[in-house]
Design a protein around this motif. Structure first.
Motif, PDB file in Angstrom:
ATOM      1  N   GLN A  20       1.292  -1.325  -0.305  1.00  0.00           N
ATOM      2  CA  GLN A  20      -0.156   0.034   0.421  1.00  0.00           C
ATOM      3  C   GLN A  20       0.587   0.999   0.113  1.00  0.00           C
ATOM      4  N   ARG A  21       1.879   1.285   0.246  1.00  0.00           N
ATOM      5  CA  ARG A  21       2.811   2.068   0.893  1.00  0.00           C
ATOM      6  C   ARG A  21       3.645   2.809  -0.366  1.00  0.00           C
ATOM      7  N   THR A  22       3.463   1.501  -1.097  1.00  0.00           N
ATOM      8  CA  THR A  22       4.233   2.156  -2.716  1.00  0.00           C
ATOM      9  C   THR A  22       3.627   2.147  -3.361  1.00  0.00           C
ATOM     10  N   LYS A  23       2.490   1.998  -3.306  1.00  0.00           N
ATOM     11  CA  LYS A  23       1.830   2.681  -4.561  1.00  0.00           C
ATOM     12  C   LYS A  23       1.033   3.677  -4.636  1.00  0.00           C
ATOM     13  N   GLU A  24       1.033   4.401  -2.606  1.00  0.00           N
ATOM     14  CA  GLU A  24       1.277   5.716  -2.301  1.00  0.00           C
ATOM     15  C   GLU A  24       1.763   6.578  -3.175  1.00  0.00           C
ATOM     16  N   LEU A  25       3.480   5.953  -3.381  1.00  0.00           N
ATOM     17  CA  LEU A  25       4.549   6.841  -4.094  1.00  0.00           C
ATOM     18  C   LEU A  25       3.976   7.178  -4.884  1.00  0.00           C
ATOM     19  N   ILE A  26       3.689   5.501  -5.701  1.00  0.00           N
ATOM     20  CA  ILE A  26       3.624   5.582  -7.393  1.00  0.00           C
ATOM     21  C   ILE A  26       2.721   6.886  -7.639  1.00  0.00           C
ATOM     22  N   ALA A  27       1.852   6.478  -6.581  1.00  0.00           N
ATOM     23  CA  ALA A  27       0.075   7.474  -7.017  1.00  0.00           C
ATOM     24  C   ALA A  27       0.776   9.083  -6.930  1.00  0.00           C
ATOM     25  N   HIS A  28       2.203   9.617  -6.170  1.00  0.00           N
ATOM     26  CA  HIS A  28       2.222  11.168  -6.207  1.00  0.00           C
ATOM     27  C   HIS A  28       3.459  11.047  -6.857  1.00  0.00           C
ATOM     28  N   GLY A  29       3.801  10.446  -7.419  1.00  0.00           N
ATOM     29  CA  GLY A  29       4.887  10.649  -8.865  1.00  0.00           C
ATOM     30  C   GLY A  29       5.631   9.907  -8.543  1.00  0.00           C
ATOM     31  N   GLN A  30       6.505   8.975  -7.728  1.00  0.00           N
ATOM     32  CA  GLN A  30       7.761   8.693  -7.147  1.00  0.00           C
ATOM     33  C   GLN A  30       7.840   7.745  -8.701  1.00  0.00           C
ATOM     34  N   ASP A  31       9.463   7.479  -9.095  1.00  0.00           N
ATOM     35  CA  ASP A  31       9.315   5.928  -9.902  1.00  0.00           C
ATOM     36  C   ASP A  31       9.667   5.331  -9.428  1.00  0.00           C
ATOM     37  N   ILE A  32       8.574   4.421  -8.454  1.00  0.00           N
ATOM     38  CA  ILE A  32       9.372   3.432  -7.847  1.00  0.00           C
ATOM     39  C   ILE A  32       8.551   2.148  -8.692  1.00  0.00           C
ATOM     40  N   ILE A  33       9.705   1.014  -8.178  1.00  0.00           N
ATOM     41  CA  ILE A  33      10.134  -0.488  -8.925  1.00  0.00           C
ATOM     42  C   ILE A  33       9.516  -1.403  -7.993  1.00  0.00           C
ATOM     43  N   ASP A  34       7.811  -2.016  -8.153  1.00  0.00           N
ATOM     44  CA  ASP A  34       7.897  -2.525  -6.822  1.00  0.00           C
ATOM     45  C   ASP A  34       8.365  -4.158  -7.206  1.00  0.00           C
ATOM     46  N   LEU A  35       8.910  -4.715  -6.492  1.00  0.00           N
ATOM     47  CA  LEU A  35       8.884  -5.893  -6.291  1.00  0.00           C
ATOM     48  C   LEU A  35       8.109  -6.553  -5.024  1.00  0.00           C
ATOM     49  N   SER A  36       7.616  -5.245  -4.028  1.00  0.00           N
ATOM     50  CA  SER A  36       6.686  -6.342  -3.042  1.00  0.00           C
ATOM     51  C   SER A  36       5.504  -6.923  -3.108  1.00  0.00           C
ATOM     52  N   GLU A  37       5.182  -7.074  -4.142  1.00  0.00           N
ATOM     53  CA  GLU A  37       3.837  -7.816  -4.440  1.00  0.00           C
ATOM     54  C   GLU A  37       4.455  -9.608  -4.556  1.00  0.00           C
ATOM     55  N   GLY A  38       3.563  -9.991  -4.619  1.00  0.00           N
ATOM     56  CA  GLY A  38       4.192 -11.878  -4.354  1.00  0.00           C
ATOM     57  C   GLY A  38       2.314 -12.135  -5.439  1.00  0.00           C
ATOM     58  N   GLN A  39       3.000 -12.039  -6.913  1.00  0.00           N
ATOM     59  CA  GLN A  39       1.980 -11.981  -8.332  1.00  0.00           C
ATOM     60  C   GLN A  39       2.441 -11.984  -9.546  1.00  0.00           C
ATOM     61  N   PRO A  40       1.525 -12.982 -10.701  1.00  0.00           N
ATOM     62  CA  PRO A  40       2.799 -12.377 -11.967  1.00  0.00           C
ATOM     63  C   PRO A  40       2.246 -11.858 -12.459  1.00  0.00           C
ATOM     64  N   TYR A  41       3.429 -11.295 -13.349  1.00  0.00           N
ATOM     65  CA  TYR A  41       2.904  -9.998 -14.557  1.00  0.00           C
ATOM     66  C   TYR A  41       2.032  -9.907 -15.568  1.00  0.00           C
ATOM     67  N   TYR A  42       2.335 -11.506 -15.469  1.00  0.00           N
ATOM     68  CA  TYR A  42       1.497 -11.965 -16.893  1.00  0.00           C
ATOM     69  C   TYR A  42      -0.271 -11.838 -16.732  1.00  0.00           C
ATOM     70  N   ASN A  43      -0.861 -11.710 -17.976  1.00  0.00           N
ATOM     71  CA  ASN A  43      -2.468 -10.908 -17.406  1.00  0.00           C
ATOM     72  C   ASN A  43      -2.786 -12.814 -17.658  1.00  0.00           C
ATOM     73  N   THR A  44      -4.094 -12.871 -17.185  1.00  0.00           N
ATOM     74  CA  THR A  44      -4.933 -14.036 -17.419  1.00  0.00           C
ATOM     75  C   THR A  44      -4.887 -13.849 -18.611  1.00  0.00           C
ATOM     76  N   PRO A  45      -4.672 -15.806 -19.060  1.00  0.00           N
ATOM     77  CA  PRO A  45      -5.153 -16.289 -19.937  1.00  0.00           C
ATOM     78  C   PRO A  45      -6.290 -15.058 -21.373  1.00  0.00           C
ATOM     79  N   HIS A  46      -6.157 -15.753 -22.553  1.00  0.00           N
ATOM     80  CA  HIS A  46      -7.370 -15.040 -23.083  1.00  0.00           C
ATOM     81  C   HIS A  46      -8.301 -15.804 -22.853  1.00  0.00           C
ATOM     82  N   ASP A  47      -8.287 -17.134 -23.288  1.00  0.00           N
ATOM     83  CA  ASP A  47      -9.447 -17.845 -23.126  1.00  0.00           C
ATOM     84  C   ASP A  47     -10.063 -18.237 -21.648  1.00  0.00           C
TER      85      ASP A  47
END
Length: 403
Positions: A20-47
């Motif tokens: 949440q803190r990372t998202k807030e910093l990004i929302a305020h214009g900080q160029d943060i690379i977020d490696l904190s959340e544990g989720q795939p960067y792929y999108n859900t398959p189209h099918d």
């Protein structure tokens, strides 16, 4: 309004707070690379997305049976039976709003005051807090990097008491990526056969993400005679890039599953209906995407480790599964400072990386292991290169000797 003491004793999720803190910093214009959340960067398959849309347009937008639609439960039972020595039917399966809810439900329907749950550390942040919410006592067992952050048979034997109700096995593990081998689980089974009051919660959420020569094993496959004491929890979140769809599932003995369904009926009721149809498509549809993603994850792991290994102050553990690096940073703690701030803990170290390197990560103490931090490498390789450069540049200004 009154808040009960049980809630006051529960820690906020460290990963959620930092995210949440990372998202807030990004929302305020900080160029943060977020490696904190544990989720795939792929999108859900189209099918899979299309299956949810088709279901919604077909009118599948109402409540379903509390434990999930029969077709999905059948598919889950078939999937688990095909990879384990089980003969599950629909009645052995409950679908919930993510794996976390099902861990919570399992503890809530089983624990009495002073019951103990053995949790190897490093652990997923929510295990101890869920146990405490359910009135139990988390028994944290520190696991050494020398043993790949895995529980040893000796540690297991020594931790079991007459009050032990559960052993938690998370493989591949969050945050370390450790994978329990067939032989590891065989040794556990030999011990558990002598303690019939101990059940096993097998958290298999990262089962599809295993690297190198390693293979995913569930205790039901290794020791079929213990199947009645194993509760398997998994889901589609990590494997199929479906974290936001909120679908997890649980398999176990019918009486226990029935109790979990009873609790679910008085809390969330059924999981989201379109999400269930999406999960059905994911599980029964083509599986080749999983191997492709697994290969890409391994390439990202190898690249990130190579880029960070130039930094002699970091102790890097190469994971056998999942998509995290769990890195030792103790050489930087206790004698360094920046901007007048002393780095006394791994929290301070992660704050340093956030403020100076503009990289967000999670302190190891949130996972029960001080002196470490977790990075998620489920990112484009260009992002990992940029993150590694920022980390190395920031740490170049810190000493690693305790002078």
């Amino acid at each position: 309004m009154q808040i009960n003491q049980k809630i006051n004793q529960i820690r906020a999720s460290g990963t959620a707070v930092i995210a949440q803190r990372t998202k807030e910093l990004i929302a305020h214009g900080q160029d943060i690379i977020d490696l904190s959340e544990g989720q795939p960067y792929y999108n859900t398959p189209h099918d899979v997305i299309q299956a949810a849309a088709d279901a919604a347009f077909a009118g599948h937008t109402t409540y379903t049976p509390i434990p999930g639609i029969p077709e999905l439960r059948d598919a889950i039972a078939s999937k688990i039976n095909s990879q384990s020595n089980t003969c599950y039917s629909t009645d052995n399966i409950v679908v919930g709003c993510g794996g976390k809810q099902l861990v919570y439900n399992a503890m809530m329907v089983s624990l009495e005051p002073f019951d103990e749950v053995i949790i190897p550390a490093p652990y997923w942040v929510s295990y101890p807090e869920i146990v405490k919410l359910a009135g139990g006592i988390p028994i944290i067992i520190k696991c050494s990097v020398a043993n790949d952050f895995k529980l040893t048979p000796k540690q297991l034997e020594e931790a079991i008491t007459p009050n032990t109700r559960w052993l938690v096995i998370n493989s591949p593990a969050n945050p370390t990526g450790s994978v329990y081998s067939y032989q590891d689980l065989q040794q556990f089974a030999e011990i558990l056969r002598n303690h019939s009051h101990v059940c096993i919660l097998s958290d298999d959420i990262y089962e599809a993400i295993v690297f190198d020569h390693h293979k995913f094993w569930n205790l039901t496959t290794v020791a079929p005679d213990l199947s009645s004491r194993v509760l398997t929890i998994s889901g589609v979140s990590k494997s199929y890039a479906m974290t936001g769809w909120r679908i997890g599932y649980c398999a176990g003995e019918i009486d226990f599953i029935t109790a979990m369904i009873r609790l679910q009926g008085q809390s969330t009721t059924s999981p989201p209906t379109p999400s269930q149809y999406a999960a059905l498509k994911a599980i029964t549809g083509p599986q080749n995407i999983l191997q492709k993603w697994q290969t890409e994850y391994q390439k990202s792991r190898d690249l990130f480790i190579t880029l960070l290994r130039d930094n002699i102050g970091l102790d890097i553990h190469s994971p056998s599964g999942a998509f995290y690096l769990f890195i030792g940073c103790s050489r930087y703690i206790g004698h360094n400072s920046y901007n007048g701030k002393c780095i006394k803990t791994d929290h301070d170290f992660c704050n340093f990386l956030l403020e100076e390197a503009l990289v967000s990560c999670i302190p190891g103490s949130e996972f029960g292991s001080e002196g470490y931090f977790r990075l998620c490498f489920s990112k484009p390789q260009s992002t990992l290169r940029k993150a590694a450069k920022r980390i190395n540049d920031a740490l170049s200004g810190l000493s690693t000797d305790a002078s």
